[in-house]
Write a protein that holds these residues in place. Structure first.
Motif, mmCIF file in Angstrom:
data_model
loop_
_atom_site.group_PDB
_atom_site.id
_atom_site.type_symbol
_atom_site.label_atom_id
_atom_site.label_comp_id
_atom_site.label_asym_id
_atom_site.label_seq_id
_atom_site.Cartn_x
_atom_site.Cartn_y
_atom_site.Cartn_z
ATOM 1 N N PRO A 171 1.792 18.955 -10.646
ATOM 2 C CA PRO A 171 0.674 19.526 -9.864
ATOM 3 C C PRO A 171 -0.331 18.484 -9.483
ATOM 4 N N ILE A 172 -1.224 17.686 -10.375
ATOM 5 C CA ILE A 172 -2.613 17.643 -10.034
ATOM 6 C C ILE A 172 -2.332 16.139 -9.493
ATOM 7 N N MET A 173 -1.015 15.560 -10.643
ATOM 8 C CA MET A 173 -1.462 14.121 -9.982
ATOM 9 C C MET A 173 -0.595 14.106 -8.234
ATOM 10 N N TYR A 174 1.025 14.585 -7.644
ATOM 11 C CA TYR A 174 0.891 15.048 -6.618
ATOM 12 C C TYR A 174 0.010 15.537 -5.779
ATOM 13 N N GLY A 175 -0.224 16.258 -5.853
ATOM 14 C CA GLY A 175 -1.804 17.544 -5.042
ATOM 15 C C GLY A 175 -2.680 16.758 -4.959
ATOM 16 N N LEU A 176 -3.022 15.504 -5.731
ATOM 17 C CA LEU A 176 -3.778 14.451 -5.876
ATOM 18 C C LEU A 176 -3.671 13.401 -4.571
ATOM 19 N N ARG A 177 -2.902 12.682 -5.165
ATOM 20 C CA ARG A 177 -2.437 11.651 -4.795
ATOM 21 C C ARG A 177 -2.021 11.317 -3.473
ATOM 22 N N MET A 178 -0.459 11.873 -2.974
ATOM 23 C CA MET A 178 0.006 12.456 -2.142
ATOM 24 C C MET A 178 -0.776 12.722 -1.067
ATOM 25 N N SER A 179 -0.815 11.976 0.105
ATOM 26 C CA SER A 179 -2.306 11.937 1.438
ATOM 27 C C SER A 179 -2.186 13.075 1.989
ATOM 28 N N GLN A 198 1.015 -0.958 -0.185
ATOM 29 C CA GLN A 198 0.349 -0.088 0.169
ATOM 30 C C GLN A 198 0.484 0.987 -0.098
ATOM 31 N N LYS A 199 1.825 1.128 0.863
ATOM 32 C CA LYS A 199 3.068 2.167 0.999
ATOM 33 C C LYS A 199 3.495 2.465 -0.608
ATOM 34 N N ALA A 200 3.752 1.442 -0.891
ATOM 35 C CA ALA A 200 4.707 1.551 -2.402
ATOM 36 C C ALA A 200 3.653 1.832 -3.700
ATOM 37 N N VAL A 201 2.239 1.649 -3.849
ATOM 38 C CA VAL A 201 1.562 1.875 -4.641
ATOM 39 C C VAL A 201 0.715 3.857 -4.239
ATOM 40 N N SER A 202 1.061 4.191 -2.957
ATOM 41 C CA SER A 202 0.580 5.399 -2.416
ATOM 42 C C SER A 202 1.698 6.065 -3.248
ATOM 43 N N THR A 203 3.121 5.612 -3.173
ATOM 44 C CA THR A 203 3.586 7.495 -3.051
ATOM 45 C C THR A 203 4.474 6.736 -4.632
ATOM 46 N N CYS A 204 4.304 5.715 -5.092
ATOM 47 C CA CYS A 204 5.266 5.982 -6.775
ATOM 48 C C CYS A 204 4.127 5.937 -7.827
ATOM 49 N N THR A 205 2.795 5.607 -7.436
ATOM 50 C CA THR A 205 1.583 5.932 -8.469
ATOM 51 C C THR A 205 2.030 7.860 -9.522
ATOM 52 N N PRO A 206 1.966 8.027 -7.925
ATOM 53 C CA PRO A 206 1.873 9.632 -9.231
ATOM 54 C C PRO A 206 3.413 9.585 -9.931
ATOM 55 N N HIS A 207 4.299 8.805 -9.060
ATOM 56 C CA HIS A 207 5.574 9.031 -9.720
ATOM 57 C C HIS A 207 5.893 8.473 -11.240
ATOM 58 N N LEU A 208 5.950 6.824 -11.178
ATOM 59 C CA LEU A 208 5.064 6.627 -13.069
ATOM 60 C C LEU A 208 4.559 6.868 -13.225
ATOM 61 N N ALA A 209 3.619 7.888 -12.915
ATOM 62 C CA ALA A 209 3.167 8.086 -14.070
ATOM 63 C C ALA A 209 3.413 9.660 -14.661
ATOM 64 N N SER A 210 4.021 10.436 -13.941
ATOM 65 C CA SER A 210 5.112 11.240 -14.211
ATOM 66 C C SER A 210 6.203 11.167 -15.293
ATOM 67 N N ILE A 211 6.522 9.827 -14.975
ATOM 68 C CA ILE A 211 7.710 9.524 -15.300
ATOM 69 C C ILE A 211 7.266 9.331 -16.864
ATOM 70 N N LEU A 212 6.292 8.443 -16.899
ATOM 71 C CA LEU A 212 5.183 7.687 -18.046
ATOM 72 C C LEU A 212 4.436 8.805 -19.718
ATOM 73 N N ASN A 213 4.832 9.952 -18.919
ATOM 74 C CA ASN A 213 3.971 11.133 -19.751
ATOM 75 C C ASN A 213 4.790 11.951 -19.911
ATOM 76 N N PHE A 214 6.184 11.762 -19.176
ATOM 77 C CA PHE A 214 6.795 13.296 -19.553
ATOM 78 C C PHE A 214 8.012 11.712 -21.059
ATOM 79 N N CYS A 215 8.456 10.587 -20.613
ATOM 80 C CA CYS A 215 9.368 9.605 -21.742
ATOM 81 C C CYS A 215 7.722 9.961 -23.091
ATOM 82 N N PHE A 216 6.541 9.536 -22.221
ATOM 83 C CA PHE A 216 5.374 9.916 -24.129
ATOM 84 C C PHE A 216 5.655 10.880 -24.883
ATOM 85 N N GLY A 217 6.116 12.095 -24.243
ATOM 86 C CA GLY A 217 6.031 12.841 -24.767
ATOM 87 C C GLY A 217 7.451 13.495 -25.521
#
Length: 306
Positions: free
Chosen positions: A286-294, A231-250
Protein backbone atom coordinates in the motif's frame (compact mmCIF):
# COMPACT_ATOMS: atom_id res chain seq x y z
CA UNK A 1 8.12 -49.68 16.10
CA UNK A 2 8.04 -45.89 16.46
CA UNK A 3 5.33 -44.47 18.74
CA UNK A 4 2.98 -42.15 16.90
CA UNK A 5 -0.10 -40.18 17.84
CA UNK A 6 -2.37 -37.34 16.87
CA UNK A 7 -1.39 -34.40 19.07
CA UNK A 8 -4.04 -31.97 20.29
CA UNK A 9 -1.58 -29.08 20.22
CA UNK A 10 1.79 -27.97 18.86
CA UNK A 11 4.66 -26.15 20.58
CA UNK A 12 6.17 -23.21 18.71
CA UNK A 13 9.81 -23.35 19.77
CA UNK A 14 11.00 -20.52 17.53
CA UNK A 15 10.38 -17.91 20.22
CA UNK A 16 13.25 -16.69 22.39
CA UNK A 17 13.13 -15.57 26.00
CA UNK A 18 12.84 -11.79 26.10
CA UNK A 19 11.73 -11.23 29.70
CA UNK A 20 9.89 -7.94 30.12
CA UNK A 21 10.88 -6.96 26.58
CA UNK A 22 8.01 -9.16 25.39
CA UNK A 23 5.60 -6.30 26.14
CA UNK A 24 7.69 -3.96 23.99
CA UNK A 25 7.68 -6.57 21.20
CA UNK A 26 3.93 -6.90 21.61
CA UNK A 27 3.47 -3.14 21.17
CA UNK A 28 5.72 -3.05 18.07
CA UNK A 29 3.85 -5.93 16.41
CA UNK A 30 0.48 -4.45 17.39
CA UNK A 31 1.45 -1.08 15.86
CA UNK A 32 2.62 -2.78 12.66
CA UNK A 33 -0.65 -4.73 12.44
CA UNK A 34 -2.66 -1.54 12.97
CA UNK A 35 -0.70 0.21 10.20
CA UNK A 36 -1.26 -2.72 7.84
CA UNK A 37 -5.00 -2.81 8.51
CA UNK A 38 -5.35 0.96 8.17
CA UNK A 39 -3.22 1.35 5.01
CA UNK A 40 -4.81 -1.53 3.10
CA UNK A 41 -8.37 -0.78 4.25
CA UNK A 42 -7.95 2.89 3.32
CA UNK A 43 -6.78 2.11 -0.22
CA UNK A 44 -9.52 -0.51 -0.68
CA UNK A 45 -12.06 2.15 0.32
CA UNK A 46 -10.49 4.73 -2.02
CA UNK A 47 -10.56 2.36 -5.00
CA UNK A 48 -14.14 1.23 -4.30
CA UNK A 49 -15.54 4.76 -3.80
CA UNK A 50 -13.75 6.62 -6.60
CA UNK A 51 -15.24 5.81 -10.00
CA UNK A 52 -12.11 7.11 -11.73
CA UNK A 53 -10.25 4.15 -10.23
CA UNK A 54 -12.69 1.52 -11.51
CA UNK A 55 -10.15 0.28 -14.05
CA UNK A 56 -8.61 -3.22 -14.32
CA UNK A 57 -5.25 -2.21 -12.84
CA UNK A 58 -6.84 -0.70 -9.73
CA UNK A 59 -9.35 -3.55 -9.33
CA UNK A 60 -6.41 -5.99 -9.33
CA UNK A 61 -4.74 -3.77 -6.73
CA UNK A 62 -7.89 -3.85 -4.61
CA UNK A 63 -7.83 -7.66 -4.71
CA UNK A 64 -4.15 -7.56 -3.72
CA UNK A 65 -4.89 -5.29 -0.73
CA UNK A 66 -7.74 -7.58 0.39
CA UNK A 67 -5.26 -10.46 0.31
CA UNK A 68 -2.83 -8.47 2.48
CA UNK A 69 -5.57 -8.11 5.11
CA UNK A 70 -6.41 -11.81 4.80
CA UNK A 71 -2.80 -12.95 5.23
CA UNK A 72 -2.21 -10.56 8.14
CA UNK A 73 -5.31 -11.88 9.91
CA UNK A 74 -3.82 -15.38 9.63
CA UNK A 75 -0.60 -14.32 11.37
CA UNK A 76 -0.88 -11.34 13.69
CA UNK A 77 -3.62 -12.34 16.20
CA UNK A 78 -1.86 -15.63 16.92
CA UNK A 79 1.58 -13.98 16.98
CA UNK A 80 0.43 -11.33 19.49
CA UNK A 81 -0.99 -14.00 21.79
CA UNK A 82 2.18 -16.09 21.57
CA UNK A 83 4.47 -13.12 22.33
CA UNK A 84 2.95 -12.54 25.78
CA UNK A 85 2.43 -16.26 26.48
CA UNK A 86 4.91 -18.30 28.51
CA UNK A 87 4.12 -21.67 26.91
CA UNK A 88 3.90 -20.86 23.16
CA UNK A 89 1.42 -23.65 22.44
CA UNK A 90 -1.27 -23.62 19.76
CA UNK A 91 -4.12 -26.10 19.30
CA UNK A 92 -3.88 -28.42 16.30
CA UNK A 93 -7.05 -27.07 14.59
CA UNK A 94 -5.83 -23.47 14.93
CA UNK A 95 -2.39 -24.48 13.71
CA UNK A 96 -3.79 -26.07 10.55
CA UNK A 97 -6.11 -23.08 10.06
CA UNK A 98 -3.10 -20.77 10.25
CA UNK A 99 -1.24 -22.90 7.70
CA UNK A 100 -4.24 -22.72 5.38
CA UNK A 101 -4.49 -18.93 5.69
CA UNK A 102 -0.77 -18.27 5.21
CA UNK A 103 -0.32 -20.70 2.31
CA UNK A 104 -3.39 -19.41 0.45
CA UNK A 105 -2.17 -15.86 1.09
CA UNK A 106 1.19 -16.69 -0.52
CA UNK A 107 -0.43 -18.38 -3.50
CA UNK A 108 -2.94 -15.56 -4.09
CA UNK A 109 -0.19 -12.96 -3.73
CA UNK A 110 2.08 -14.50 -6.35
CA UNK A 111 -0.78 -15.26 -8.76
CA UNK A 112 -2.08 -11.69 -8.37
CA UNK A 113 1.35 -10.27 -9.16
CA UNK A 114 1.49 -12.52 -12.25
CA UNK A 115 -1.94 -11.32 -13.37
CA UNK A 116 -0.91 -7.69 -12.84
CA UNK A 117 2.18 -8.34 -15.00
CA UNK A 118 -0.06 -9.51 -17.83
CA UNK A 119 -2.29 -6.46 -17.35
CA UNK A 120 0.74 -4.13 -17.64
CA UNK A 121 1.87 -6.02 -20.77
CA UNK A 122 -1.51 -5.43 -22.45
CA UNK A 123 -1.63 -1.77 -21.38
CA UNK A 124 1.88 -0.96 -22.65
CA UNK A 125 2.37 -3.33 -25.58
CA UNK A 126 -1.22 -3.58 -26.88
CA UNK A 127 -2.90 -0.28 -25.86
CA UNK A 128 -5.44 -0.31 -28.72
CA UNK A 129 -6.66 -3.79 -27.80
CA UNK A 130 -6.53 -3.27 -24.03
CA UNK A 131 -10.20 -2.41 -23.46
CA UNK A 132 -11.44 -5.35 -25.52
CA UNK A 133 -9.01 -7.89 -24.03
CA UNK A 134 -9.33 -6.75 -20.41
CA UNK A 135 -13.06 -6.24 -19.89
CA UNK A 136 -14.73 -5.92 -16.48
CA UNK A 137 -16.15 -9.45 -16.80
CA UNK A 138 -12.69 -10.86 -17.53
CA UNK A 139 -11.22 -8.94 -14.58
CA UNK A 140 -13.83 -10.44 -12.23
CA UNK A 141 -13.24 -13.90 -13.71
CA UNK A 142 -9.45 -13.66 -13.36
CA UNK A 143 -9.70 -12.61 -9.69
CA UNK A 144 -12.25 -15.33 -8.88
CA UNK A 145 -10.11 -18.02 -10.55
CA UNK A 146 -6.98 -16.94 -8.65
CA UNK A 147 -8.69 -17.06 -5.25
CA UNK A 148 -10.59 -20.30 -5.95
CA UNK A 149 -7.50 -21.98 -7.42
CA UNK A 150 -5.42 -21.06 -4.34
CA UNK A 151 -8.07 -22.20 -1.87
CA UNK A 152 -8.46 -25.60 -3.55
CA UNK A 153 -4.73 -26.18 -4.09
CA UNK A 154 -3.85 -25.47 -0.44
CA UNK A 155 -6.88 -27.45 0.80
CA UNK A 156 -5.45 -30.54 -0.92
CA UNK A 157 -2.03 -29.88 0.65
CA UNK A 158 -3.57 -29.53 4.10
CA UNK A 159 -5.80 -32.60 3.77
CA UNK A 160 -2.71 -34.70 3.06
CA UNK A 161 -0.98 -33.34 6.18
CA UNK A 162 -3.91 -33.72 8.57
CA UNK A 163 -4.03 -37.50 7.98
CA UNK A 164 -0.40 -38.03 9.04
CA UNK A 165 0.57 -39.79 12.27
CA UNK A 166 3.09 -37.61 14.09
CA UNK A 167 6.02 -38.56 16.33
CA UNK A 168 6.41 -35.07 17.81
CA UNK A 169 4.65 -31.75 18.19
CA UNK A 170 7.50 -29.22 18.33
CA UNK A 171 7.64 -26.74 15.44
CA UNK A 172 10.87 -24.73 15.34
CA UNK A 173 9.18 -21.52 14.23
CA UNK A 174 7.03 -18.68 15.57
CA UNK A 175 4.06 -19.78 13.45
CA UNK A 176 2.79 -23.05 12.03
CA UNK A 177 4.41 -24.44 8.90
CA UNK A 178 3.17 -27.37 6.82
CA UNK A 179 6.63 -28.59 5.78
CA UNK A 180 7.81 -28.80 9.40
CA UNK A 181 4.68 -30.74 10.38
CA UNK A 182 5.33 -33.23 7.56
CA UNK A 183 8.88 -33.64 8.91
CA UNK A 184 7.39 -34.68 12.27
CA UNK A 185 5.48 -37.58 10.66
CA UNK A 186 6.15 -41.23 11.45
CA UNK A 187 3.83 -42.44 8.69
CA UNK A 188 4.60 -42.58 4.97
CA UNK A 189 4.97 -39.07 3.48
CA UNK A 190 5.67 -39.99 -0.15
CA UNK A 191 2.30 -38.68 -1.31
CA UNK A 192 2.92 -35.41 0.57
CA UNK A 193 6.37 -35.05 -0.98
CA UNK A 194 5.15 -35.74 -4.53
CA UNK A 195 2.22 -33.37 -4.21
CA UNK A 196 4.52 -30.81 -2.55
CA UNK A 197 6.65 -30.77 -5.72
CA UNK A 198 3.55 -30.42 -7.89
CA UNK A 199 2.19 -27.64 -5.67
CA UNK A 200 5.51 -25.79 -5.81
CA UNK A 201 5.42 -25.89 -9.62
CA UNK A 202 1.79 -24.70 -9.65
CA UNK A 203 2.30 -21.91 -7.11
CA UNK A 204 5.75 -20.61 -8.12
CA UNK A 205 6.80 -21.65 -11.60
CA UNK A 206 3.43 -21.34 -13.37
CA UNK A 207 2.93 -17.68 -12.25
CA UNK A 208 6.56 -16.95 -13.20
CA UNK A 209 5.77 -17.65 -16.86
CA UNK A 210 3.45 -14.63 -17.41
CA UNK A 211 5.73 -12.44 -15.26
CA UNK A 212 8.84 -13.22 -17.33
CA UNK A 213 6.93 -13.13 -20.64
CA UNK A 214 5.27 -9.79 -19.82
CA UNK A 215 8.43 -8.00 -18.74
CA UNK A 216 10.43 -9.31 -21.68
CA UNK A 217 7.79 -7.83 -24.00
CA UNK A 218 7.65 -4.58 -22.01
CA UNK A 219 11.45 -4.25 -22.08
CA UNK A 220 11.46 -4.82 -25.84
CA UNK A 221 8.82 -2.10 -26.35
CA UNK A 222 10.74 0.32 -24.10
CA UNK A 223 13.95 -0.16 -26.08
CA UNK A 224 12.32 0.69 -29.41
CA UNK A 225 9.37 2.82 -28.24
CA UNK A 226 8.94 6.52 -27.63
CA UNK A 227 9.90 8.49 -24.53
CA UNK A 228 6.24 8.63 -23.50
CA UNK A 229 5.99 4.84 -23.67
CA UNK A 230 9.09 4.45 -21.49
CA UNK A 231 7.73 6.94 -18.94
CA UNK A 232 4.41 5.07 -18.79
CA UNK A 233 6.21 1.76 -18.32
CA UNK A 234 8.44 3.13 -15.54
CA UNK A 235 5.59 4.82 -13.65
CA UNK A 236 3.30 1.77 -13.62
CA UNK A 237 5.84 -1.07 -13.56
CA UNK A 238 8.25 0.21 -10.89
CA UNK A 239 5.97 -0.46 -7.87
CA UNK A 240 4.93 -3.80 -9.37
CA UNK A 241 8.51 -4.94 -9.95
CA UNK A 242 9.50 -3.76 -6.47
CA UNK A 243 6.59 -5.76 -5.00
CA UNK A 244 7.61 -8.91 -6.89
CA UNK A 245 11.26 -8.64 -5.80
CA UNK A 246 10.30 -7.89 -2.19
CA UNK A 247 7.94 -10.87 -2.02
CA UNK A 248 10.40 -13.23 -3.73
CA UNK A 249 13.19 -12.24 -1.31
CA UNK A 250 11.01 -13.03 1.69
CA UNK A 251 9.76 -16.31 0.23
CA UNK A 252 13.27 -17.44 -0.73
CA UNK A 253 14.64 -16.96 2.76
CA UNK A 254 11.60 -18.66 4.27
CA UNK A 255 12.10 -21.64 1.95
CA UNK A 256 15.83 -21.86 2.76
CA UNK A 257 15.16 -21.63 6.49
CA UNK A 258 12.60 -24.45 6.40
CA UNK A 259 14.71 -26.82 4.34
CA UNK A 260 18.31 -26.13 5.36
CA UNK A 261 20.23 -25.90 8.62
CA UNK A 262 20.16 -22.24 9.67
CA UNK A 263 21.44 -22.67 13.24
CA UNK A 264 24.48 -20.54 12.43
CA UNK A 265 22.17 -17.56 11.83
CA UNK A 266 21.33 -15.61 15.04
CA UNK A 267 17.87 -16.49 16.42
CA UNK A 268 16.57 -12.92 16.31
CA UNK A 269 17.60 -12.53 12.66
CA UNK A 270 15.98 -15.88 11.79
CA UNK A 271 12.70 -14.77 13.36
CA UNK A 272 12.75 -11.38 11.62
CA UNK A 273 13.51 -12.84 8.19
CA UNK A 274 10.96 -15.65 8.59
CA UNK A 275 8.30 -13.00 9.25
CA UNK A 276 9.56 -10.68 6.51
CA UNK A 277 7.20 -11.64 3.69
CA UNK A 278 4.25 -11.81 6.09
CA UNK A 279 4.86 -8.38 7.66
CA UNK A 280 6.75 -6.27 5.13
CA UNK A 281 4.76 -7.23 2.03
CA UNK A 282 1.34 -6.17 3.46
CA UNK A 283 2.93 -2.89 4.60
CA UNK A 284 5.15 -2.39 1.56
CA UNK A 285 2.44 -2.73 -1.11
CA UNK A 286 0.00 0.00 0.00
CA UNK A 287 2.85 2.42 0.69
CA UNK A 288 4.61 1.73 -2.63
CA UNK A 289 1.46 1.82 -4.77
CA UNK A 290 0.05 4.76 -2.82
CA UNK A 291 3.19 6.82 -3.43
CA UNK A 292 4.02 5.74 -6.99
CA UNK A 293 0.59 5.54 -8.66
CA UNK A 294 -0.29 9.13 -9.57
CA UNK A 295 -4.08 8.74 -9.45
CA UNK A 296 -4.03 7.11 -6.01
CA UNK A 297 -1.46 9.62 -4.75
CA UNK A 298 -3.57 12.59 -5.85
CA UNK A 299 -6.72 11.21 -4.24
CA UNK A 300 -4.83 10.48 -0.99
CA UNK A 301 -3.52 14.06 -0.98
CA UNK A 302 -7.04 15.43 -1.45
CA UNK A 303 -8.27 13.32 1.49
CA UNK A 304 -5.50 14.19 3.94
CA UNK A 305 -4.66 17.76 2.89
CA UNK A 306 -7.96 19.40 2.07
Amino acid sequence: MVNSTNFSHFILSGFIQTGRLKYFCFMVIAILYTMIVFANSFLIGVICMKRSLHEPMYIFLCSLFVNELYGSAGLFPSLLVQIVSDTHTISAPLCFLQIYCLYTYGSIEFCSLALMSYDRYLAICCPLQYNTRMTSNKVALFIAVIWLYSFIEVLITLSLSVRLQLCGNIINKVYCDNYLIVKLACSDTRVNNIYGIIATILIIFVPLIPIIFSYMKILKICLVGSKETRQKAVSTCTPHLASILNFCFGCCFETFQSRFDMTSVPSVLRIILSLYFLICQPLFNPIMYGLRMSKIRQICKSVFFR
